[in-house]
Design an enzyme around this catalytic site. Structure first.
Site, PDB file in Angstrom:
ATOM      1  CG  ASP A   1      -2.056 -45.204  62.827  1.00  0.00           C
ATOM      2  OD1 ASP A   1      -2.452 -44.278  62.083  1.00  0.00           O
ATOM      3  OD2 ASP A   1      -1.767 -45.031  64.028  1.00  0.00           O
TER       4      ASP A   1
ATOM      5  CD  GLU B   1      -4.176 -39.717  65.116  1.00  0.00           C
ATOM      6  OE1 GLU B   1      -4.503 -38.734  65.812  1.00  0.00           O
ATOM      7  OE2 GLU B   1      -4.594 -40.874  65.332  1.00  0.00           O
TER       8      GLU B   1
END
Length: 450
Positions: free
Chosen positions: A91, A153
């Protein structure tokens, strides 16, 4: 053998660029308010397919408690060999101001010898680094591999952090390569050994039943915003250094330093503006607490009335160095703010999240193998770097696998501008760090056999 490995990795770099271009083109921002969650799923499936082709087994998606998907796979070790966990995240941060990008954020663009695009460094460049190292080794993989790619994250929602403890056996390894950091500068081989923790609070001040006219009551009527400003100002000394009662602000950093002029350039400090605090830049960044006022709730300039404010709030963030308990730091910050609000004003302090600092132990065989690999690739010994940001997963790993060595490394360096417009990566760092990783796996296997 090293020259042969270097040639293999150099030959793989066009493929690495193609891989990174495909990954960057997927806007995998793990915030459904801004981007469709299908894009994160697409990135996860891309990662799973790529690492399956690179030789890992049973690569699959696991839903974590925050709803994101971790990509998990493995390859068993040869008899008697250790196992290494490879970590990364797929991500990315949102692009922020599209107009500030020189080239489209989700399109890999080569410019001035660098590759630009959101995620090129943080952390899709590290995904490609892992792939390149595994491809270069091929079937000659001397260790067991556990692999995990996180899917949230950047949002900090803790999906993988919550997943790891109840699934400890799935990711257990002798050494953990957390590849979400990088070198102190291009060409300076570095491992990050220190992470500051963080704690946030919201402080509110109330002085009046409601706003009152400043012409009729201003003077004796206590101004809540002024009271808040007084309290916030007390968090810093005359040089701008953090000063919170009960917290030590005199720590020193013993790893690689941070040149002051380079820091000014990296941070975008305007000409003539002095840096805050005392001691070296590295001391202030990595060894001492650092307070930041993140935001204030008060009347805006445009539309403000001639009134004495009755209430005001601020969100205050405190970065906490290793050696300081994050909850104790939050308690100290809370007590300091309550004591610093003047005039008997009513004050509330609401605690928010707490993330503990992290300090790696660097005396084991994994760090020795990494130093050897970095010397062979860069011609220099390993340097140790601190990082001002927090990676809470490292503390989860440390608690869950207390006997494992944890290494933070990767392709990022200050020019990458991670989280900012015009993020980029130096392709040479991908090539060299992939070489380091491949050599590390070889040397670590050798060190455990002797």
């Amino acid at each position: 053998m090293t020259d042969e490995l270097a040639r293999r990795i150099a030959a793989l770099m066009p493929r690495a660029k193609d891989d990174l271009a495909e990954l960057v083109a997927i806007p995998s921002v793990a915030d459904p308010r801004q981007y469709p969650p299908e894009k994160c799923r697409e990135a996860a499936e891309w990662v799973a397919a790529a690492f399956t082709r690179a030789g890992l087994r049973d690569v699959h998606l696991e839903e974590t408690p925050d709803g994101s998907h971790a990509v998990i796979g493995h390859r068993p070790p040869p008899p008697g060999a250790p196992t290494v966990l490879l970590y990364c995240h797929y991500d990315v941060q949102p692009p922020l101001d599209d107009a500030a990008w020189t080239s489209p954020p989700f399109e890999l663009t080569k410019r001035d010898g660098r590759w630009y695009g959101r995620g090129t460094a943080d952390c899709k460049g590290n995904i490609v680094m892992h792939l390149t190292a595994l491809r270069a080794l091929g079937d000659d993989l001397p260790v067991g591999i556990k692999f995990v790619a996180e899917g949230s994250e950047e949002q900090g929602t803790g999906g993988l952090e919550a997943y790891v403890p109840p699934h400890a056996g799935e990711l257990h390894a002798d050494a953990l390569l957390v590849c979400d950091t990088g070198n102190a500068a291009v060409g300076v081989p570095t491992a990050t050994t220190s992470l500051r923790g963080v704690t946030n609070v919201v402080v509110g001040v109330s002085t009046l039943a409601g706003d009152v006219h400043s012409g009729m009551f201003g003077g004796p009527a206590p101004d809540a915003l002024a009271a808040l400003i007084r309290a916030l100002d007390s968090l810093r000394d005359a040089e701008g250094g953090t000063r919170i009662d009960g917290l030590d602000s005199t720590g020193t950093w013993r790893g690689v330093g941070y040149d002051e002029q380079q820091f000014r350039t990296d941070a975008g400090v305007r000409e003539g503006v002095r840096l805050t605090g005392s001691g070296t830049v590295a001391d202030r960044l990595w060894a001492r607490p650092a307070v930041t006022v993140l935001g204030i709730d008060c009347p805006p300039v445009v539309g403000s009335a001639a009134a004495v404010p009755a209430t005001a709030r601020a969100r205050v963030s405190l970065r906490v160095p290793p050696g300081t308990d994050a909850r104790a730091a939050q308690d100290a910050l809370t007590a300091h703010l309550k004591a610093a609000v003047p005039w008997g004003a009513q004050v509330t302090v609401e605690p928010e999240s707490v993330g503990s600092p992290f300090q790696a132990s660097t005396g084991g065989p994994a760090y020795q193998a990494l130093d050897r690999a970095m010397r062979e690739v860069y011609g220099k010994p390993i340097s140790f770097l601190g990082q001002g940001g927090s990676i809470p997963l490292c503390n989860v790993f440390a608690r869950t696998y207390p006997d494992a060595e944890i290494i933070l490394m990767g392709v990022e360096e200050p020019r990458c501008l991670i989280h900012a417009p015009n993020e980029s990566v130096d392709p040479g760092e991908i090539e060299h760090m992939a070489h380091v990783e491949a050599l590390f796996l070889r040397h670590y296997a050798e060190s455990t056999r002797t």
